[in-house]
Motif scaffolding. Structure first.
Motif: not given
Length: 124
Positions: A5-10, A39-49
């Motif tokens: 899941a973390a890899v997919v999110l990155v 941009g906010g969703m990209a940042l959220a994806a990185l944080v959630l990963s």
């Protein structure tokens, strides 16, 4: 499952970040709105990963998948990428759970525990 899941999110964060100039140039979205939304969703994806070890972060990532999917309707050409990553997310979760279950079964079999799995006992 959490590693998958973390890899997919990155990787999804990279694609979502690249959606900002696409939304501005091809979609005619205002730069501030595009940067804030994608941009906010990209940042959220990185944080959630990085937070996938927590159950709440896993569920938040499901919500992020929905947000990416729904926001992709604003710009032509972004929907296929959103569908691909939502599909990768679902397959990653399913396959990740199977891998986790298999790992637990193999470790239990190696330590002599009863798992109900049909692994041959080679430690005799």
């Amino acid at each position: 499952m959490r590693i998958v899941a973390a890899v997919v999110l990155v990787f999804e964060a990279i694609v979502i970040g690249l959606a900002v100039p696409v939304a501005i140039n091809l979609g005619g979205i205002a730069p501030g709105l595009a940067a804030g939304l994608w941009g906010g969703m990209a940042l959220a994806a990185l944080v959630l990963s990085g937070l996938q070890r927590f159950t709440w972060a896993h569920y938040a990532a499901w919500a992020l998948q929905a947000a990416v999917l729904f926001s992709s309707f604003w710009v032509d050409g972004m929907l296929p990428a959103a569908i691909v990553f939502a599909s990768l997310w679902v397959v990653g979760v399913i396959m990740g759970r199977r891998i986790d279950e298999r790992t637990v079964a193999v470790r239990a079999a190696a330590s002599g525990g009863e798992t109900g799995a049909s692994f041959p006992n080679t430690s005799q």
